[in-house]
Design an enzyme around this catalytic site. Sequence first.
Site, PDB file in Angstrom:
ATOM      1  N   ASP A 202       0.711  -1.176  -0.025  1.00 14.31           N
ATOM      2  CA  ASP A 202      -0.031   0.045   0.002  1.00 14.31           C
ATOM      3  C   ASP A 202       0.949   1.328  -0.056  1.00 14.31           C
ATOM      4  O   ASP A 202       0.721   2.099  -0.809  1.00 14.31           O
ATOM      5  CB  ASP A 202      -0.991  -0.120   1.325  1.00 14.31           C
ATOM      6  CG  ASP A 202      -2.133   1.142   1.344  1.00 14.31           C
ATOM      7  OD1 ASP A 202      -2.174   1.633   0.172  1.00 14.31           O
ATOM      8  OD2 ASP A 202      -2.588   1.176   2.269  1.00 14.31           O
TER       9      ASP A 202
ATOM     10  N   VAL B 196       1.618  -7.752   6.755  1.00 15.45           N
ATOM     11  CA  VAL B 196       1.356  -7.386   8.032  1.00 15.45           C
ATOM     12  C   VAL B 196      -0.170  -8.001   8.451  1.00 15.45           C
ATOM     13  O   VAL B 196      -0.351  -8.238   9.589  1.00 15.45           O
ATOM     14  CB  VAL B 196       1.103  -5.957   8.329  1.00 15.45           C
ATOM     15  CG1 VAL B 196       2.564  -5.319   8.257  1.00 15.45           C
ATOM     16  CG2 VAL B 196       0.193  -5.386   7.505  1.00 15.45           C
TER      17      VAL B 196
ATOM     18  N   SER C 233      -2.981  -9.789   1.776  1.00 15.37           N
ATOM     19  CA  SER C 233      -3.330 -10.250   3.118  1.00 15.37           C
ATOM     20  C   SER C 233      -2.144 -11.135   3.552  1.00 15.37           C
ATOM     21  O   SER C 233      -2.168 -11.175   4.823  1.00 15.37           O
ATOM     22  CB  SER C 233      -4.607 -10.917   3.468  1.00 15.37           C
ATOM     23  OG  SER C 233      -5.725 -10.172   3.411  1.00 15.37           O
TER      24      SER C 233
END
Length: 177
Positions: free
Chosen positions: A35, A125, A122
Site C-alpha cells: 500500500d 502485516v 493479506s
Amino acid sequence: MKTRIHVVQGDITKLAVDVIVNVTNPSLMGGGGVDGAIHRAAGPALLDACLKVRQQQGDCPTGHAVITLAGDLPAKAVVHTVGPVWRGGEQNEDQLLQDAYLNSLRLVAANSYTSVAFPAISTGVYGYPRAAAAEIAVKTVSEFITRHALPEQVYFVCYDEENAHLYERLLTQQGDE
C-alpha cells in the site's frame, strides 16, 4: 488459461498493466507494505482520489474494492481492496479473501480493462498464511477468467522467489502455467 495467468517476481509499481491492485486498509489512506509503495510511486493524485472515494462512501469494508485513477503509476487505474486480517481461520477469512479477489476482478471487467496485477493479498502485516492465500488467489482468479472474457491477462506479482515458486507450482498443478 495458460496464456492468461502469469507469475512475476518484482515491483508491482513498475508493471505496465491496465490495473494494479492495491491492498489497503478500510480508510484507503495509505499505509505500509505494498500500500505504501503504491502510494509513493503514484504520487499525491492517488491519495486525493482515495480521499474523494472515502468522502463519498466512507470506509471500504473488508472484501470490498474501489477503483481510482493511477496517478504517476504506469497503470491506467488502481483497484483498492481490503483483505482480511488472519485471525486463525475461524473468522470467515477465506471467504473475505476470495471476495477481495472477486470484487477486484469485477471492477477490472466492468471498466473494460484487459490486464491486472495482484500482489499476494493479506499475506504481509495481515498475517494470512502464504500457501493458503495463494491457493485461494489461484482458484478464484482461474474460475473467474474461465467464465469471463476480461481481464485477458492476470499477473500475480510476488515480492520474493519463494512466493513466486508457490504460485507457479499451484498454477502448474491446475494446468494453467
